[in-house]
Write a protein that holds these residues in place. Structure first.
Motif, PDB file in Angstrom:
ATOM      1  N   TYR A   3      -5.039  -6.266 -10.368  1.00 31.14           N
ATOM      2  CA  TYR A   3      -5.970  -6.545  -9.281  1.00 31.14           C
ATOM      3  C   TYR A   3      -5.499  -5.850  -8.013  1.00 31.14           C
ATOM      4  CZ  TYR A   3      -7.737 -10.117 -12.392  1.00 31.14           C
ATOM      5  OH  TYR A   3      -8.277 -10.761 -13.470  1.00 31.14           O
ATOM      6  N   CYS A   4      -6.428  -5.375  -7.218  1.00 30.84           N
ATOM      7  CA  CYS A   4      -6.116  -4.725  -5.949  1.00 30.84           C
ATOM      8  C   CYS A   4      -5.500  -5.758  -5.013  1.00 30.84           C
ATOM      9  CB  CYS A   4      -7.380  -4.130  -5.333  1.00 30.84           C
ATOM     10  SG  CYS A   4      -7.112  -3.433  -3.686  1.00 30.84           S
ATOM     11  N   LYS A   5      -4.459  -5.363  -4.334  1.00 23.30           N
ATOM     12  CA  LYS A   5      -3.781  -6.275  -3.410  1.00 23.30           C
ATOM     13  C   LYS A   5      -4.564  -6.452  -2.110  1.00 23.30           C
ATOM     14  CE  LYS A   5       0.657  -5.320  -5.347  1.00 23.30           C
ATOM     15  NZ  LYS A   5       1.136  -4.130  -5.902  1.00 23.30           N
ATOM     16  N   ASN A   6      -5.529  -5.577  -1.873  1.00 26.53           N
ATOM     17  CA  ASN A   6      -6.308  -5.640  -0.644  1.00 26.53           C
ATOM     18  C   ASN A   6      -7.632  -6.381  -0.849  1.00 26.53           C
ATOM     19  OD1 ASN A   6      -6.873  -4.974   2.116  1.00 26.53           O
ATOM     20  ND2 ASN A   6      -8.297  -3.426   1.357  1.00 26.53           N
ATOM     21  N   CYS A   7      -8.441  -5.912  -1.831  1.00 31.69           N
ATOM     22  CA  CYS A   7      -9.789  -6.472  -1.997  1.00 31.69           C
ATOM     23  C   CYS A   7      -9.925  -7.375  -3.227  1.00 31.69           C
ATOM     24  CB  CYS A   7     -10.832  -5.357  -2.051  1.00 31.69           C
ATOM     25  SG  CYS A   7     -10.708  -4.320  -3.526  1.00 31.69           S
ATOM     26  N   GLY A   8      -8.951  -7.339  -4.125  1.00 29.63           N
ATOM     27  CA  GLY A   8      -8.989  -8.197  -5.304  1.00 29.63           C
ATOM     28  C   GLY A   8      -9.795  -7.655  -6.460  1.00 29.63           C
ATOM     29  N   ALA A   9     -10.259  -6.419  -6.356  1.00 31.11           N
ATOM     30  CA  ALA A   9     -11.046  -5.819  -7.427  1.00 31.11           C
ATOM     31  C   ALA A   9     -10.162  -5.534  -8.638  1.00 31.11           C
ATOM     32  CB  ALA A   9     -11.690  -4.529  -6.943  1.00 31.11           C
ATOM     33  N   VAL A  10     -10.737  -5.604  -9.832  1.00 34.00           N
ATOM     34  CA  VAL A  10     -10.012  -5.282 -11.056  1.00 34.00           C
ATOM     35  C   VAL A  10      -9.815  -3.775 -11.110  1.00 34.00           C
ATOM     36  CG1 VAL A  10     -10.070  -5.366 -13.567  1.00 34.00           C
ATOM     37  CG2 VAL A  10     -10.981  -7.277 -12.249  1.00 34.00           C
ATOM     38  N   ILE A  11      -8.556  -3.352 -11.286  1.00 34.20           N
ATOM     39  CA  ILE A  11      -8.238  -1.928 -11.367  1.00 34.20           C
ATOM     40  C   ILE A  11      -7.368  -1.681 -12.594  1.00 34.20           C
ATOM     41  CG2 ILE A  11      -8.418  -1.502  -8.877  1.00 34.20           C
ATOM     42  CD1 ILE A  11      -5.372  -1.671  -8.734  1.00 34.20           C
ATOM     43  N   ASP A  12      -7.224  -0.439 -12.953  1.00 36.71           N
ATOM     44  CA  ASP A  12      -6.370  -0.057 -14.069  1.00 36.71           C
ATOM     45  C   ASP A  12      -4.909  -0.352 -13.725  1.00 36.71           C
ATOM     46  OD1 ASP A  12      -5.116   2.855 -15.560  1.00 36.71           O
ATOM     47  OD2 ASP A  12      -5.948   1.147 -16.652  1.00 36.71           O
ATOM     48  N   ASP A  13      -4.113  -0.687 -14.737  1.00 42.86           N
ATOM     49  CA  ASP A  13      -2.700  -1.008 -14.517  1.00 42.86           C
ATOM     50  C   ASP A  13      -1.923   0.151 -13.900  1.00 42.86           C
ATOM     51  OD1 ASP A  13      -2.975  -3.563 -15.517  1.00 42.86           O
ATOM     52  OD2 ASP A  13      -2.457  -2.975 -17.562  1.00 42.86           O
ATOM     53  N   LEU A  14      -2.301   1.370 -14.207  1.00 44.42           N
ATOM     54  CA  LEU A  14      -1.578   2.541 -13.731  1.00 44.42           C
ATOM     55  C   LEU A  14      -2.187   3.163 -12.481  1.00 44.42           C
ATOM     56  CD1 LEU A  14      -0.886   4.176 -17.207  1.00 44.42           C
ATOM     57  CD2 LEU A  14       0.635   2.704 -15.868  1.00 44.42           C
ATOM     58  N   ALA A  15      -3.239   2.562 -11.950  1.00 45.98           N
ATOM     59  CA  ALA A  15      -3.922   3.122 -10.788  1.00 45.98           C
ATOM     60  C   ALA A  15      -3.042   3.028  -9.545  1.00 45.98           C
ATOM     61  CB  ALA A  15      -5.223   2.385 -10.537  1.00 45.98           C
ATOM     62  N   THR A  16      -3.035   4.092  -8.751  1.00 49.20           N
ATOM     63  CA  THR A  16      -2.267   4.082  -7.512  1.00 49.20           C
ATOM     64  C   THR A  16      -3.166   3.870  -6.298  1.00 49.20           C
ATOM     65  OG1 THR A  16      -2.400   6.484  -7.394  1.00 49.20           O
ATOM     66  CG2 THR A  16      -0.440   5.549  -8.414  1.00 49.20           C
ATOM     67  N   ILE A  17      -4.468   4.088  -6.466  1.00 48.37           N
ATOM     68  CA  ILE A  17      -5.427   3.876  -5.389  1.00 48.37           C
ATOM     69  C   ILE A  17      -6.588   3.051  -5.936  1.00 48.37           C
ATOM     70  CG2 ILE A  17      -7.044   5.000  -3.807  1.00 48.37           C
ATOM     71  CD1 ILE A  17      -5.158   7.376  -3.738  1.00 48.37           C
ATOM     72  N   CYS A  18      -6.988   2.048  -5.195  1.00 50.84           N
ATOM     73  CA  CYS A  18      -8.119   1.203  -5.603  1.00 50.84           C
ATOM     74  C   CYS A  18      -9.411   2.005  -5.469  1.00 50.84           C
ATOM     75  CB  CYS A  18      -8.173  -0.044  -4.734  1.00 50.84           C
ATOM     76  SG  CYS A  18      -9.613  -1.096  -5.063  1.00 50.84           S
ATOM     77  N   PRO A  19     -10.222   2.083  -6.546  1.00 50.43           N
ATOM     78  CA  PRO A  19     -11.478   2.833  -6.454  1.00 50.43           C
ATOM     79  C   PRO A  19     -12.512   2.157  -5.563  1.00 50.43           C
ATOM     80  CG  PRO A  19     -11.248   1.820  -8.609  1.00 50.43           C
ATOM     81  CD  PRO A  19      -9.978   1.568  -7.874  1.00 50.43           C
ATOM     82  N   ARG A  20     -12.359   0.868  -5.294  1.00 49.26           N
ATOM     83  CA  ARG A  20     -13.344   0.146  -4.490  1.00 49.26           C
ATOM     84  C   ARG A  20     -13.070   0.266  -2.989  1.00 49.26           C
ATOM     85  NH1 ARG A  20     -14.464  -6.295  -4.945  1.00 49.26           N
ATOM     86  NH2 ARG A  20     -16.018  -6.427  -3.307  1.00 49.26           N
ATOM     87  N   CYS A  21     -11.794   0.020  -2.582  1.00 50.62           N
ATOM     88  CA  CYS A  21     -11.495   0.037  -1.149  1.00 50.62           C
ATOM     89  C   CYS A  21     -10.624   1.219  -0.722  1.00 50.62           C
ATOM     90  CB  CYS A  21     -10.839  -1.263  -0.716  1.00 50.62           C
ATOM     91  SG  CYS A  21      -9.194  -1.548  -1.402  1.00 50.62           S
ATOM     92  N   GLY A  22     -10.001   1.922  -1.670  1.00 48.21           N
ATOM     93  CA  GLY A  22      -9.212   3.104  -1.352  1.00 48.21           C
ATOM     94  C   GLY A  22      -7.800   2.839  -0.874  1.00 48.21           C
ATOM     95  N   VAL A  23      -7.334   1.590  -0.980  1.00 43.96           N
ATOM     96  CA  VAL A  23      -5.982   1.251  -0.525  1.00 43.96           C
ATOM     97  C   VAL A  23      -4.970   1.636  -1.590  1.00 43.96           C
ATOM     98  CG1 VAL A  23      -4.470  -0.684   0.105  1.00 43.96           C
ATOM     99  CG2 VAL A  23      -6.795  -0.594   0.974  1.00 43.96           C
ATOM    100  N   TYR A  24      -3.854   2.197  -1.118  1.00 39.17           N
ATOM    101  CA  TYR A  24      -2.764   2.603  -2.010  1.00 39.17           C
ATOM    102  C   TYR A  24      -2.122   1.359  -2.628  1.00 39.17           C
ATOM    103  CZ  TYR A  24       1.753   4.432  -3.508  1.00 39.17           C
ATOM    104  OH  TYR A  24       2.856   4.758  -4.246  1.00 39.17           O
ATOM    105  N   GLN A  25      -1.927   1.385  -3.945  1.00 38.45           N
ATOM    106  CA  GLN A  25      -1.321   0.271  -4.666  1.00 38.45           C
ATOM    107  C   GLN A  25       0.129   0.618  -4.988  1.00 38.45           C
ATOM    108  OE1 GLN A  25      -3.191  -2.590  -5.272  1.00 38.45           O
ATOM    109  NE2 GLN A  25      -4.676  -1.485  -4.026  1.00 38.45           N
TER     110      GLN A  25
END
Length: 98
Positions: A3-25
């Motif tokens: 889950y994105c630490k900023n918006c809470g959207a479900v993201i891929d485990d290996l994703a470094t940027i949230c596709p919904r809000c664009g925050v670096y994970q």
């Protein structure tokens, strides 16, 4: 899934940027902290190494640092008891005239 630490959207485990809000994970690798008998044995055999490992790992690996620290502490206690016993035997032998 993560889950994105900023918006809470479900993201891929290996994703470094949230596709919904664009925050670096920020992803951190999992720390293995199992304690382990080997670290305690190392601390027992070389107490200064056990003390150093305890001080270095006390915040990041508490179980492993405790094992190394306890090994070092037991080693020092055994050494002190050994020296006291040797001094007592030496004084006793000297008093008996050996």
């Amino acid at each position: 899934m993560a889950y994105c630490k900023n918006c809470g959207a479900v993201i891929d485990d290996l994703a470094t940027i949230c596709p919904r809000c664009g925050v670096y994970q920020e992803t951190k690798p999992a720390v293995v902290d199992n304690g382990g008998f080997g670290w305690g044995l190392l601390g027992f055999c070389i107490p200064i190494v056990g003390l150093i490992l305890f001080l270095v790992w006390k915040d990041t690996k508490p179980k492993t640092s405790k094992a190394a620290g306890v090994g070092a502490l037991v080693s020092v206690i055994v050494l002190v008891v050994f020296y006291i016993l040797m001094i007592a035997l030496g004084v006793g032998a000297a008093m008996m005239g050996y």
